[in-house]
Design a protein around this motif. Structure first.
Motif, PDB file in Angstrom:
ATOM      1  N   MET A 182      27.008  -2.504 135.083  1.00 55.41           N
ATOM      2  CA  MET A 182      26.252  -3.490 134.536  1.00 55.41           C
ATOM      3  C   MET A 182      25.762  -4.633 135.602  1.00 55.41           C
ATOM      4  O   MET A 182      26.556  -5.056 136.228  1.00 55.41           O
ATOM      5  CB  MET A 182      27.067  -4.436 133.368  1.00 55.41           C
ATOM      6  CG  MET A 182      26.264  -5.115 132.592  1.00 55.41           C
ATOM      7  SD  MET A 182      27.270  -5.689 131.190  1.00 55.41           S
ATOM      8  CE  MET A 182      26.984  -4.538 129.871  1.00 55.41           C
ATOM      9  N   GLY A 183      24.521  -4.707 135.351  1.00 56.55           N
ATOM     10  CA  GLY A 183      23.930  -5.817 136.308  1.00 56.55           C
ATOM     11  C   GLY A 183      24.207  -5.280 138.000  1.00 56.55           C
ATOM     12  O   GLY A 183      24.071  -6.139 138.683  1.00 56.55           O
ATOM     13  N   GLY A 184      24.289  -3.964 138.061  1.00 57.33           N
ATOM     14  CA  GLY A 184      24.488  -3.649 139.412  1.00 57.33           C
ATOM     15  C   GLY A 184      25.816  -3.668 140.110  1.00 57.33           C
ATOM     16  O   GLY A 184      26.168  -3.092 141.280  1.00 57.33           O
ATOM     17  N   MET A 185      26.814  -3.774 139.033  1.00 55.25           N
ATOM     18  CA  MET A 185      28.198  -3.986 139.700  1.00 55.25           C
ATOM     19  C   MET A 185      28.946  -3.162 138.791  1.00 55.25           C
ATOM     20  O   MET A 185      28.674  -2.762 137.526  1.00 55.25           O
ATOM     21  CB  MET A 185      28.729  -5.443 139.302  1.00 55.25           C
ATOM     22  CG  MET A 185      27.988  -6.490 139.890  1.00 55.25           C
ATOM     23  SD  MET A 185      27.774  -6.529 141.700  1.00 55.25           S
ATOM     24  CE  MET A 185      29.719  -6.973 142.085  1.00 55.25           C
ATOM     25  N   VAL A 186      29.862  -2.341 139.533  1.00 57.53           N
ATOM     26  CA  VAL A 186      30.865  -1.488 138.653  1.00 57.53           C
ATOM     27  C   VAL A 186      31.866  -2.213 137.992  1.00 57.53           C
ATOM     28  O   VAL A 186      32.460  -2.749 138.337  1.00 57.53           O
ATOM     29  CB  VAL A 186      31.472  -0.460 139.817  1.00 57.53           C
ATOM     30  CG1 VAL A 186      32.415   0.415 139.261  1.00 57.53           C
ATOM     31  CG2 VAL A 186      30.441   0.141 140.701  1.00 57.53           C
ATOM     32  N   LEU A 187      31.925  -1.776 136.492  1.00 53.77           N
ATOM     33  CA  LEU A 187      32.924  -2.353 135.689  1.00 53.77           C
ATOM     34  C   LEU A 187      33.899  -1.468 135.310  1.00 53.77           C
ATOM     35  O   LEU A 187      34.906  -2.201 135.434  1.00 53.77           O
ATOM     36  CB  LEU A 187      32.122  -2.804 134.320  1.00 53.77           C
ATOM     37  CG  LEU A 187      30.903  -3.514 134.408  1.00 53.77           C
ATOM     38  CD1 LEU A 187      30.348  -3.545 132.761  1.00 53.77           C
ATOM     39  CD2 LEU A 187      31.379  -4.733 134.846  1.00 53.77           C
ATOM     40  N   GLU A 188      33.850  -0.305 135.393  1.00 54.59           N
ATOM     41  CA  GLU A 188      34.890   0.780 134.965  1.00 54.59           C
ATOM     42  C   GLU A 188      34.957   1.836 135.704  1.00 54.59           C
ATOM     43  O   GLU A 188      33.845   2.695 135.717  1.00 54.59           O
ATOM     44  CB  GLU A 188      35.006   0.640 133.458  1.00 54.59           C
ATOM     45  CG  GLU A 188      36.148   1.419 132.958  1.00 54.59           C
ATOM     46  CD  GLU A 188      37.581   1.001 133.240  1.00 54.59           C
ATOM     47  OE1 GLU A 188      38.160   1.455 134.134  1.00 54.59           O
ATOM     48  OE2 GLU A 188      38.061  -0.180 132.835  1.00 54.59           O
ATOM     49  N   THR A 189      36.055   2.518 136.263  1.00 54.65           N
ATOM     50  CA  THR A 189      35.908   3.850 136.938  1.00 54.65           C
ATOM     51  C   THR A 189      37.220   4.643 136.138  1.00 54.65           C
ATOM     52  O   THR A 189      37.107   5.959 136.645  1.00 54.65           O
ATOM     53  CB  THR A 189      36.443   3.825 138.311  1.00 54.65           C
ATOM     54  OG1 THR A 189      37.502   2.896 138.547  1.00 54.65           O
ATOM     55  CG2 THR A 189      35.288   2.754 139.200  1.00 54.65           C
ATOM     56  N   ASN A 190      37.780   4.044 135.184  1.00 55.04           N
ATOM     57  CA  ASN A 190      38.717   5.108 134.429  1.00 55.04           C
ATOM     58  C   ASN A 190      37.775   5.712 133.244  1.00 55.04           C
ATOM     59  O   ASN A 190      37.451   5.299 132.323  1.00 55.04           O
ATOM     60  CB  ASN A 190      39.875   3.953 134.030  1.00 55.04           C
ATOM     61  CG  ASN A 190      40.897   4.970 133.071  1.00 55.04           C
ATOM     62  OD1 ASN A 190      40.739   5.966 132.542  1.00 55.04           O
ATOM     63  ND2 ASN A 190      42.168   4.600 133.428  1.00 55.04           N
ATOM     64  N   MET A 191      38.051   7.034 133.285  1.00 54.27           N
ATOM     65  CA  MET A 191      37.158   7.910 132.244  1.00 54.27           C
ATOM     66  C   MET A 191      37.670   7.805 130.851  1.00 54.27           C
ATOM     67  O   MET A 191      37.129   7.652 129.936  1.00 54.27           O
ATOM     68  CB  MET A 191      37.171   9.189 132.742  1.00 54.27           C
ATOM     69  CG  MET A 191      36.452  10.068 132.032  1.00 54.27           C
ATOM     70  SD  MET A 191      36.270  11.966 132.159  1.00 54.27           S
ATOM     71  CE  MET A 191      38.028  12.345 132.110  1.00 54.27           C
TER      72      MET A 191
END
Length: 201
Positions: free
Chosen positions: A125-134
């Motif tokens: 969101m907004g170019g930033m990584v929020l979550e990497t846990n599937m």
């Protein structure tokens, strides 16, 4: 920071486009064409990242991509992002799509665009990584699906249905834990059961 996420098929047709920096619509189309030209001509044996095109920032930005069947997933990022980290992020995104759609294909991205965008917003969101846990992403998607179904049922139910079908949860009205007791108001019964009287001729 992620500058853009582009998904297009082997013929260059865009299936999902998300820019996190303002570009005019004409410029976006030119960036898509240039990015497709840069990525599609590369052999499958070479590495999955290269310098960004001149329209999207040149050497200051990198194009990191993966090719799955008929689709290219391309992330345009600046120098602060790790190439291997973004490759893993693309893998997480694709596996999440595959789990949510059960063997995802190009048609899922076409006919379920709103859901695909929602899944992407859980990841970036907004170019930033929020979550990497599937598992966390899938849990949020399933929660959203349940909320949408609940709202759809409420919107489709006619107003009188809530009065006609009253589900009693009291233990006295339930013969077993799996039974449901329907209470129909007397007014409803009199309306339904009262025979129609025809005027005498």
């Amino acid at each position: 920071m992620i500058k853009a996420i582009l998904i297009f098929n082997n013929h260059g047709k865009p299936r999902l486009i998300r820019f996190y920096q303002y570009f005019t619509e004409d410029m976006q189309q030119q960036i898509i064409r240039e990015t497709f030209h840069l990525v599609s001509k590369r052999d499958d044996n070479v590495c999955n990242f290269l310098e960004g095109g001149s329209l999207i920032g040149g050497s200051d930005y990198k194009l990191i991509y993966r090719h799955y069947a008929t689709l290219y997933f391309v992330f345009c990022v600046d120098s602060s992002e790790s190439e291997l980290g973004i490759l893993d992020l693309i893998q997480v995104f694709v596996e999440t799509l595959d789990k949510c759609f059960e063997n995802v294909c190009e048609l899922d991205l076409i006919f379920h665009m709103d859901k695909v965008h929602y899944i992407l917003q859980e990841v970036v969101m907004g170019g930033m990584v929020l979550e990497t846990n599937m598992n966390e992403i899938v849990a949020q998607v399933e929660l959203q699906n349940r909320m949408e179904k609940s709202e759809a049922i409420q919107n489709l139910s006619p107003p009188y249905l809530c009065h006609l079908l009253h589900i009693a949860t009291s233990s006295r009205s339930l013969r077993s834990s799996s039974s449901i007791h329907l209470n129909v108001p007397p007014a409803g019964l009199s309306t339904i059961l009262t025979p129609t009287r025809h005027p005498q001729l």
